[in-house]
Design a protein around this motif. Structure first.
Motif, PDB file in Angstrom:
ATOM      1  N   MET A 124     -38.366  36.859  -9.768  1.00  0.00           N
ATOM      2  CA  MET A 124     -39.491  37.478 -10.461  1.00  0.00           C
ATOM      3  C   MET A 124     -39.514  38.980 -10.178  1.00  0.00           C
ATOM      4  O   MET A 124     -39.067  39.447  -9.133  1.00  0.00           O
ATOM      5  N   THR A 168     -41.855  42.915 -11.288  1.00  0.00           N
ATOM      6  CA  THR A 168     -43.179  43.441 -11.605  1.00  0.00           C
ATOM      7  C   THR A 168     -43.178  44.335 -12.837  1.00  0.00           C
ATOM      8  O   THR A 168     -44.240  44.688 -13.335  1.00  0.00           O
ATOM      9  N   MET A 203     -38.949  40.979  -6.724  1.00  0.00           N
ATOM     10  CA  MET A 203     -40.129  41.251  -5.918  1.00  0.00           C
ATOM     11  C   MET A 203     -40.141  40.402  -4.646  1.00  0.00           C
ATOM     12  O   MET A 203     -39.549  39.318  -4.597  1.00  0.00           O
ATOM     13  N   THR A 233     -44.841  42.577  -2.205  1.00  0.00           N
ATOM     14  CA  THR A 233     -44.763  43.612  -3.220  1.00  0.00           C
ATOM     15  C   THR A 233     -46.122  43.845  -3.882  1.00  0.00           C
ATOM     16  O   THR A 233     -46.823  42.900  -4.213  1.00  0.00           O
ATOM     17  N   ARG A 234     -46.476  45.095  -4.089  1.00  0.00           N
ATOM     18  CA  ARG A 234     -47.684  45.398  -4.851  1.00  0.00           C
ATOM     19  C   ARG A 234     -47.438  45.057  -6.318  1.00  0.00           C
ATOM     20  O   ARG A 234     -46.419  45.430  -6.893  1.00  0.00           O
ATOM     21  N   MET A 235     -48.374  44.357  -6.940  1.00  0.00           N
ATOM     22  CA  MET A 235     -48.247  43.976  -8.335  1.00  0.00           C
ATOM     23  C   MET A 235     -48.746  45.123  -9.207  1.00  0.00           C
ATOM     24  O   MET A 235     -49.818  45.079  -9.801  1.00  0.00           O
ATOM     25  N   HIS A 243     -46.928  43.644 -14.153  1.00  0.00           N
ATOM     26  CA  HIS A 243     -47.351  42.266 -14.391  1.00  0.00           C
ATOM     27  C   HIS A 243     -46.167  41.362 -14.071  1.00  0.00           C
ATOM     28  O   HIS A 243     -45.058  41.842 -13.816  1.00  0.00           O
ATOM     29  N   LEU A 244     -46.380  40.065 -14.036  1.00  0.00           N
ATOM     30  CA  LEU A 244     -45.302  39.142 -13.701  1.00  0.00           C
ATOM     31  C   LEU A 244     -44.241  39.136 -14.793  1.00  0.00           C
ATOM     32  O   LEU A 244     -44.532  38.867 -15.961  1.00  0.00           O
ATOM     33  N   SER A 290     -50.097  42.928 -21.862  1.00  0.00           N
ATOM     34  CA  SER A 290     -48.874  43.485 -21.282  1.00  0.00           C
ATOM     35  C   SER A 290     -47.646  43.026 -22.054  1.00  0.00           C
ATOM     36  O   SER A 290     -47.598  41.911 -22.578  1.00  0.00           O
ATOM     37  N   CYS A 318     -43.140  43.697 -21.699  1.00  0.00           N
ATOM     38  CA  CYS A 318     -42.059  44.299 -20.924  1.00  0.00           C
ATOM     39  C   CYS A 318     -40.992  44.813 -21.888  1.00  0.00           C
ATOM     40  O   CYS A 318     -40.451  44.046 -22.696  1.00  0.00           O
ATOM     41  N   SER A 371     -42.963  47.446 -17.506  1.00  0.00           N
ATOM     42  CA  SER A 371     -44.268  46.875 -17.837  1.00  0.00           C
ATOM     43  C   SER A 371     -45.126  47.913 -18.538  1.00  0.00           C
ATOM     44  O   SER A 371     -45.384  48.985 -17.995  1.00  0.00           O
ATOM     45  N   ASP A 427     -45.690  38.417 -22.295  1.00  0.00           N
ATOM     46  CA  ASP A 427     -46.457  38.027 -21.114  1.00  0.00           C
ATOM     47  C   ASP A 427     -46.306  36.528 -20.857  1.00  0.00           C
ATOM     48  O   ASP A 427     -46.486  35.701 -21.765  1.00  0.00           O
TER      49      ASP A 427
END
Length: 217
Positions: free
Chosen positions: A1, A3, A88, A92-94, A97-98, A138, A140, A145, A184
């Motif tokens: 995954m 971010t 990640m 990890t700071r988000m 988004h995923l 969101s 990608c 992102s 998303d």
């Protein structure tokens, strides 16, 4: 995954046919390679690739014919700039988004214009993906992102702030550029949930209820 927060812009060092598909060697640029190991995942323009060789300034990854056929990696050549993000960690700071690193389709840049210090991009997306894209949701783009500002049929509008312009390959986009799209994950899972509900559950969760509660517009 991942971010969707790009860590570095690298470049294609070489592409070589290997056993019927391709092996990419990527110059990692400013990406910190000190904690990368064989078998780790690195997103290259939003495509999750597995590291098979590495040194302090580059890594190699094998790319299947399927991946080449359905992503913008097909258009890369030696020297092409690419967005890079390591997988990640739990800490990890988000910031974005995923992001899974699994490309849903290819988009095409139809316009690029100035908007104060931002760049205004309009990207045409495949008809089958537009249902997953919502204003202020969101998306990608090549691993980045971004927030959707507008949706007009199959044209998605985005504003790219100066920091993102400087730190990603978006600075190189021109009309006609082909870009990787990943919608998303929440939209994907929500669709699957609704399509697979038993008749006994349909009164509890439906499109009308989601609209009333603000999940859909």
């Amino acid at each position: 995954m991942f971010t969707g927060i790009i860590e570095a812009v690298g470049a294609v060092k070489s592409l070589s046919p290997t056993g019927g598909d391709l092996r990419f060697v990527i110059d990692s640029g400013d990406l910190d390679m000190s904690d990368v190991q064989i078998g780790d995942s690195i997103a290259v323009n939003g495509v999750c690739l597995t590291v098979v060789e590495l040194d302090t300034s580059s890594f190699a990854a094998d790319v299947s014919n399927e991946t080449i056929a359905v992503t913008s990696l097909q258009g890369l050549k030696t020297g092409s700039a690419v967005n890079l993000e390591k997988a990640m960690l739990p800490t990890t700071r988000m910031g974005g988004h995923l992001v899974s690193g699994h490309v849903d389709g290819l988009g095409t840049v139809v316009s690029k214009s100035g908007d104060a210090r931002s760049i205004r991009l309009e990207i045409e997306v495949p008809t089958g993906l537009k249902k997953y894209i919502a204003v202020k949701g969101s998306i990608c783009i090549d691993g980045t992102s971004l927030t959707v500002n507008s949706v007009d049929d199959c044209i998605v509008g985005l504003n790219i702030v100066p920091h993102t312009q400087e730190r990603t390959v978006i600075q190189h986009y021109a009309r006609g550029s082909r870009v990787n799209l990943e919608v998303d994950l929440v939209a994907r899972y929500l669709e699957t949930l609704l399509l697979n509900m038993d008749d006994s559950d349909k009164g509890k969760l439906d499109l009308a209820m989601l609209t009333r509660t603000g999940f859909l517009k």
